[in-house]
Design a protein around this motif. Sequence first.
Motif, PDB file in Angstrom:
ATOM      1  N   HIS A 118       0.728  -1.225   0.051  1.00  0.00           N
ATOM      2  CA  HIS A 118       0.050   0.114  -0.052  1.00  0.00           C
ATOM      3  C   HIS A 118       0.861   1.229  -0.076  1.00  0.00           C
ATOM      4  CE1 HIS A 118       0.925  -0.427   4.211  1.00  0.00           C
ATOM      5  NE2 HIS A 118       0.760   0.939   4.387  1.00  0.00           N
ATOM      6  N   ASP A 153      -1.645  -6.845   0.649  1.00  0.00           N
ATOM      7  CA  ASP A 153      -2.943  -5.847   0.809  1.00  0.00           C
ATOM      8  C   ASP A 153      -2.301  -4.957   1.905  1.00  0.00           C
ATOM      9  OD1 ASP A 153      -2.378  -8.051   2.894  1.00  0.00           O
ATOM     10  OD2 ASP A 153      -4.359  -7.513   3.672  1.00  0.00           O
ATOM     11  N   ASP A 158      -9.351  -4.038   1.834  1.00  0.00           N
ATOM     12  CA  ASP A 158      -8.880  -3.837   0.620  1.00  0.00           C
ATOM     13  C   ASP A 158      -9.924  -4.691  -0.321  1.00  0.00           C
ATOM     14  OD1 ASP A 158      -6.048  -2.646   0.611  1.00  0.00           O
ATOM     15  OD2 ASP A 158      -6.121  -4.102   2.145  1.00  0.00           O
ATOM     16  N   GLY A 171      -7.254   0.014  -2.211  1.00  0.00           N
ATOM     17  CA  GLY A 171      -7.426   0.316  -0.849  1.00  0.00           C
ATOM     18  C   GLY A 171      -8.005   1.527  -0.369  1.00  0.00           C
ATOM     19  N   ASN A 194     -10.721  -8.167   3.692  1.00  0.00           N
ATOM     20  CA  ASN A 194     -10.618  -8.004   2.272  1.00  0.00           C
ATOM     21  C   ASN A 194     -11.635  -8.811   1.425  1.00  0.00           C
ATOM     22  OD1 ASN A 194      -7.876  -6.801   2.952  1.00  0.00           O
ATOM     23  ND2 ASN A 194      -7.387  -8.659   3.416  1.00  0.00           N
TER      24      ASN A 194
END
Length: 195
Positions: A118, A153, A158, A171, A194
């Motif tokens: 990220h 992730d 996410d 995200g 997620n």
Amino acid sequence: ATAGGYDEARMYDSVGDNLYRTWPTHVIMSGASIYNRADGFGYTRGMATEGGYDEVRSYDSAGDDLYRAWSDRVVMNGDGYYNQSEGFEYTRGLAMAGGSDELRMYDTPGDDLFRTWHDHAIMNGAAYYNLAEGFEFQRGFSSSGADEARLYDSPALDHVIAREWGAAVQGDTTYSETNNFHLVRAYGENGGVNT
């Protein structure tokens, strides 16, 4: 360069290890025996051709910037500036000054590995290593070879998107995308819910 016109600066490395840094307003090439600075040029080129293990760090502006990385060169550009660096073994693109910044990383004819988190992304292969940090949009492009992409992730929520052209992880604040990779893996190991 303060008198107007569209001016270009070219910075060359030394025989040893060098560090080249670029900002929208100035660039610096430094090493054991050199320290060269250029201010106010709209177009800059840093060239590592004399050997050694050379690194470039490209910094963004407060506005929206585009950073592109290939195995043999990188470019950071935005409003009023264009900084290109060529021949560096290790490259870092740093988006820290604000704006909505985009990263694009390109493969080689050989086998390459593209990884995204990220807050940073890496593309590497034979004899090159490209790192980028802090970009809101991260895109990797594969054109040949048995290239692999790994998408990681964030600690927050996410979403994984899989399409014919590739895959992406969306995200809260970042978007990471792969295009045309031979193999794509997505990992949900940093927490969050997620999907």
